[in-house]
Design a protein around this motif. Structure first.
Motif, PDB file in Angstrom:
ATOM      1  N   LEU A  89       0.834  -1.208   0.000  1.00 19.10           N
ATOM      2  CA  LEU A  89       0.000   0.000   0.000  1.00 19.10           C
ATOM      3  C   LEU A  89       0.866   1.253   0.000  1.00 19.10           C
ATOM      4  O   LEU A  89       1.902   1.306   0.650  1.00 19.10           O
ATOM      5  N   SER A  90       0.420   2.259  -0.706  1.00 17.51           N
ATOM      6  CA  SER A  90       1.129   3.536  -0.708  1.00 17.51           C
ATOM      7  C   SER A  90       0.770   4.294   0.564  1.00 17.51           C
ATOM      8  O   SER A  90      -0.227   3.975   1.216  1.00 17.51           O
ATOM      9  N   PRO A  91       1.552   5.315   0.928  1.00 15.61           N
ATOM     10  CA  PRO A  91       1.192   6.126   2.097  1.00 15.61           C
ATOM     11  C   PRO A  91      -0.243   6.643   2.013  1.00 15.61           C
ATOM     12  O   PRO A  91      -0.985   6.607   2.992  1.00 15.61           O
ATOM     13  N   MET A  92      -0.619   7.100   0.841  1.00 15.36           N
ATOM     14  CA  MET A  92      -1.966   7.625   0.647  1.00 15.36           C
ATOM     15  C   MET A  92      -3.015   6.556   0.973  1.00 15.36           C
ATOM     16  O   MET A  92      -3.953   6.803   1.740  1.00 15.36           O
ATOM     17  N   GLU A  93      -2.840   5.366   0.417  1.00 17.80           N
ATOM     18  CA  GLU A  93      -3.818   4.278   0.632  1.00 17.80           C
ATOM     19  C   GLU A  93      -3.846   3.855   2.093  1.00 17.80           C
ATOM     20  O   GLU A  93      -4.909   3.632   2.680  1.00 17.80           O
ATOM     21  N   GLN A  94      -2.648   3.742   2.650  1.00 16.89           N
ATOM     22  CA  GLN A  94      -2.508   3.314   4.029  1.00 16.89           C
ATOM     23  C   GLN A  94      -3.240   4.255   4.993  1.00 16.89           C
ATOM     24  O   GLN A  94      -3.964   3.831   5.878  1.00 16.89           O
ATOM     25  N   ILE A  95      -3.031   5.543   4.802  1.00 12.86           N
ATOM     26  CA  ILE A  95      -3.633   6.520   5.707  1.00 12.86           C
ATOM     27  C   ILE A  95      -5.145   6.573   5.500  1.00 12.86           C
ATOM     28  O   ILE A  95      -5.926   6.619   6.448  1.00 12.86           O
ATOM     29  N   LYS A  96      -5.552   6.520   4.243  1.00 16.12           N
ATOM     30  CA  LYS A  96      -6.997   6.532   3.959  1.00 16.12           C
ATOM     31  C   LYS A  96      -7.698   5.348   4.623  1.00 16.12           C
ATOM     32  O   LYS A  96      -8.737   5.504   5.256  1.00 16.12           O
ATOM     33  N   LEU A  97      -7.066   4.193   4.499  1.00 11.01           N
ATOM     34  CA  LEU A  97      -7.639   2.979   5.077  1.00 11.01           C
ATOM     35  C   LEU A  97      -7.809   3.141   6.593  1.00 11.01           C
ATOM     36  O   LEU A  97      -8.843   2.813   7.167  1.00 11.01           O
ATOM     37  N   TYR A  98      -6.773   3.684   7.209  1.00 13.27           N
ATOM     38  CA  TYR A  98      -6.785   3.894   8.660  1.00 13.27           C
ATOM     39  C   TYR A  98      -7.916   4.850   9.051  1.00 13.27           C
ATOM     40  O   TYR A  98      -8.660   4.608   9.998  1.00 13.27           O
ATOM     41  N   LEU A  99      -8.064   5.906   8.291  1.00 12.46           N
ATOM     42  CA  LEU A  99      -9.081   6.908   8.620  1.00 12.46           C
ATOM     43  C   LEU A  99     -10.487   6.355   8.392  1.00 12.46           C
ATOM     44  O   LEU A  99     -11.400   6.604   9.182  1.00 12.46           O
ATOM     45  N   ILE A 100     -10.651   5.594   7.320  1.00 12.89           N
ATOM     46  CA  ILE A 100     -11.968   5.022   7.038  1.00 12.89           C
ATOM     47  C   ILE A 100     -12.351   4.045   8.156  1.00 12.89           C
ATOM     48  O   ILE A 100     -13.480   4.039   8.642  1.00 12.89           O
ATOM     49  N   ALA A 101     -11.358   3.278   8.619  1.00 15.19           N
ATOM     50  CA  ALA A 101     -11.611   2.353   9.734  1.00 15.19           C
ATOM     51  C   ALA A 101     -12.018   3.118  10.986  1.00 15.19           C
ATOM     52  O   ALA A 101     -12.703   2.591  11.859  1.00 15.19           O
ATOM     53  N   ARG A 102     -11.592   4.365  11.089  1.00 14.72           N
ATOM     54  CA  ARG A 102     -11.947   5.174  12.257  1.00 14.72           C
ATOM     55  C   ARG A 102     -13.224   5.963  12.053  1.00 14.72           C
ATOM     56  O   ARG A 102     -13.551   6.831  12.862  1.00 14.72           O
ATOM     57  N   GLY A 103     -13.909   5.744  10.932  1.00 16.36           N
ATOM     58  CA  GLY A 103     -15.215   6.370  10.741  1.00 16.36           C
ATOM     59  C   GLY A 103     -15.248   7.563   9.810  1.00 16.36           C
ATOM     60  O   GLY A 103     -16.291   8.194   9.645  1.00 16.36           O
ATOM     61  N   PHE A 104     -14.122   7.907   9.181  1.00 13.65           N
ATOM     62  CA  PHE A 104     -14.139   8.997   8.208  1.00 13.65           C
ATOM     63  C   PHE A 104     -14.820   8.518   6.923  1.00 13.65           C
ATOM     64  O   PHE A 104     -14.761   7.336   6.596  1.00 13.65           O
ATOM     65  N   THR A 105     -15.440   9.426   6.168  1.00 18.05           N
ATOM     66  CA  THR A 105     -15.919   9.064   4.829  1.00 18.05           C
ATOM     67  C   THR A 105     -14.693   8.979   3.926  1.00 18.05           C
ATOM     68  O   THR A 105     -13.638   9.550   4.240  1.00 18.05           O
ATOM     69  N   ALA A 106     -14.846   8.299   2.771  1.00 21.00           N
ATOM     70  CA  ALA A 106     -13.714   8.141   1.858  1.00 21.00           C
ATOM     71  C   ALA A 106     -13.210   9.509   1.399  1.00 21.00           C
ATOM     72  O   ALA A 106     -12.000   9.738   1.285  1.00 21.00           O
ATOM     73  N   GLN A 107     -14.132  10.401   1.175  1.00 19.29           N
ATOM     74  CA  GLN A 107     -13.743  11.730   0.687  1.00 19.29           C
ATOM     75  C   GLN A 107     -12.951  12.510   1.745  1.00 19.29           C
ATOM     76  O   GLN A 107     -11.888  13.065   1.453  1.00 19.29           O
ATOM     77  N   GLN A 108     -13.497  12.497   2.967  1.00 16.03           N
ATOM     78  CA  GLN A 108     -12.806  13.145   4.099  1.00 16.03           C
ATOM     79  C   GLN A 108     -11.426  12.532   4.298  1.00 16.03           C
ATOM     80  O   GLN A 108     -10.434  13.237   4.506  1.00 16.03           O
ATOM     81  N   ALA A 109     -11.384  11.196   4.243  1.00 12.39           N
ATOM     82  CA  ALA A 109     -10.133  10.481   4.478  1.00 12.39           C
ATOM     83  C   ALA A 109      -9.086  10.900   3.454  1.00 12.39           C
ATOM     84  O   ALA A 109      -7.929  11.153   3.797  1.00 12.39           O
ATOM     85  N   GLY A 110      -9.502  10.994   2.189  1.00  9.15           N
ATOM     86  CA  GLY A 110      -8.582  11.392   1.128  1.00  9.15           C
ATOM     87  C   GLY A 110      -8.039  12.789   1.367  1.00  9.15           C
ATOM     88  O   GLY A 110      -6.839  13.058   1.216  1.00  9.15           O
ATOM     89  N   LYS A 111      -8.925  13.674   1.782  1.00  8.71           N
ATOM     90  CA  LYS A 111      -8.544  15.067   2.003  1.00  8.71           C
ATOM     91  C   LYS A 111      -7.545  15.178   3.160  1.00  8.71           C
ATOM     92  O   LYS A 111      -6.499  15.829   3.042  1.00  8.71           O
ATOM     93  N   GLU A 112      -7.856  14.521   4.257  1.00 10.59           N
ATOM     94  CA  GLU A 112      -6.981  14.583   5.436  1.00 10.59           C
ATOM     95  C   GLU A 112      -5.632  13.916   5.154  1.00 10.59           C
ATOM     96  O   GLU A 112      -4.586  14.412   5.585  1.00 10.59           O
ATOM     97  N   ALA A 113      -5.673  12.804   4.428  1.00 10.12           N
ATOM     98  CA  ALA A 113      -4.429  12.081   4.132  1.00 10.12           C
ATOM     99  C   ALA A 113      -3.517  12.962   3.278  1.00 10.12           C
ATOM    100  O   ALA A 113      -2.312  13.075   3.545  1.00 10.12           O
ATOM    101  N   ARG A 114      -4.104  13.590   2.270  1.00 10.50           N
ATOM    102  CA  ARG A 114      -3.303  14.428   1.376  1.00 10.50           C
ATOM    103  C   ARG A 114      -2.696  15.595   2.155  1.00 10.50           C
ATOM    104  O   ARG A 114      -1.514  15.925   2.018  1.00 10.50           O
TER     105      ARG A 114
END
Ligand SMILES: Nc1ncnc2c1ncn2[C@@H]1O[C@H](COP(=O)(O)OP(=O)(O)OP(=O)(O)O)[C@@H](O)[C@H]1O
Ligand SMILES: [Mg+2]
Length: 279
Positions: A89-114
């Motif tokens: 997994l890339s850093p982007m994917e890894q962080i998004k996955l972590y955030l989604i597992a914590r209840g973020f929406t995919a869009q929010q997760a992408g924004k925060e990860a970036r």
């Protein structure tokens, strides 16, 4: 606020890693400093509900780590000392996955990860498989992950070990700009000094000193550290290096005797444990 009361951790019948620790962490950034094996990781693992204490407890922002474990987990993030990314997994994917597992929406997760990756100057590596990153880059990825979570309390176990000086500064700057409460461990005096007002010094499973760095070094007011290989006058010997704590008025005298004169720092708290500096 984190209130730690009478915390014990016994790993085996005759090995106690935490010996009834009492500590109040109420600053934005608190640093726990201590030598290898002092018990820093054990403490952080207990606070982040990955390990049960043998006795005692801690209250994090009003929630008890033992009785309200799920509540505690919902408000904290923790980056372990030995964290390893999932290689494909890339850093982007890894962080998004972590955030989604914590209840973020995919869009929010992408924004925060970036945003977090940008903050740590990792743009260039955003989409590279983690396997291809250097050790330091991997550490930075985990720091970005914690930052992206926006948790109330973030635990970082040695966030900058193994990082080059520039990367360390990037991590520091990200930590400084955060709003979350941060509890971090380190071996570096300069890191403690740079990031936090409050430092707890751990040694052999207990806190041996706490407060601002200035308060901690109060016992050394007016003193310098004189060092010399095979010196004959000393308070302690570290290997073959004689170490003597001297009044500033004696600097010339010790220079003439061939000693190097140094400023005291937090290292001296460990070196002089249990020693009387009055002499
Ligand atoms: N799972 C375990 N089982 C038995 N002993 C353990 C375990 N984990 C840690 N210890 C011991 O507990 C003590 C404290 O370890 P800990 O990892 O908390 O120290 P630390 O301050 O984080 O050290 P470092 O700076 O090297 O990371 C050490 O003596 C260690 O060997
Ligand atoms: Mg550790």
């Amino acid at each position: 606020m984190i209130e730690i009361t009478d915390l014990h951790k016994k790993y085996s019948r005759n090995f106690v890693a935490l010996k009834g620790l009492n500590l109040l962490l109420d600053n934005r950034v608190s640093t726990i400093i201590g030598r290898n094996g002092a018990g820093k990781t054990t403490l952080l693992r207990i606070l982040s509900t990955q390990l049960y204490p043998t006795k005692g407890t801690a209250i994090i922002e009003g929630y008890d780590i033992i009785k309200e474990t799920r509540k505690v987990r919902s408000i904290i993030s923790s980056i372990p000392q030995e964290a390893q990314p999932i290689g494909i997994l890339s850093p982007m994917e890894q962080i998004k996955l972590y955030l989604i597992a914590r209840g973020f929406t995919a869009q929010q997760a992408g924004k925060e990860a970036r945003f977090a990756l940008d903050e740590l100057d990792m743009d260039e590596f955003r989409n590279s498989p983690s396997d291809t990153l250097s050790g330091g880059m991997k550490r930075k990825m985990f720091v970005a992950m914690a930052l992206a979570s926006n948790s109330d309390v973030i635990f970082l176990d040695e966030p900058t070990t193994g990082l080059d000086p520039l990367s360390r500064m990037e991590v520091w700057s990200a930590i400084k700009r955060l709003k979350s409460k941060i509890i971090l461990t380190t071996h570096y005096m300069d890191e403690a000094q740079e990031l936090s007002d409050f430092v707890a010094v751990m040694d052999q499973g207990d806190v041996i000193s706490r407060g601002t760095i200035k308060e901690i070094l109060k016992a050394f007011d007016g003193k310098m550290r004189a060092e010399r290989i095979d010196g004959e006058t000393y308070d302690i010997k570290v290997g073959n290096i004689a170490v003597k704590y001297i009044d500033k008025s004696k600097v010339d005298e010790f220079l003439r005797m061939g000693y190097d004169i140094k400023q005291v720092n937090l290292n001296d708290v460990f070196l002089t444990r249990g020693m009387n500096l009055e002499s």
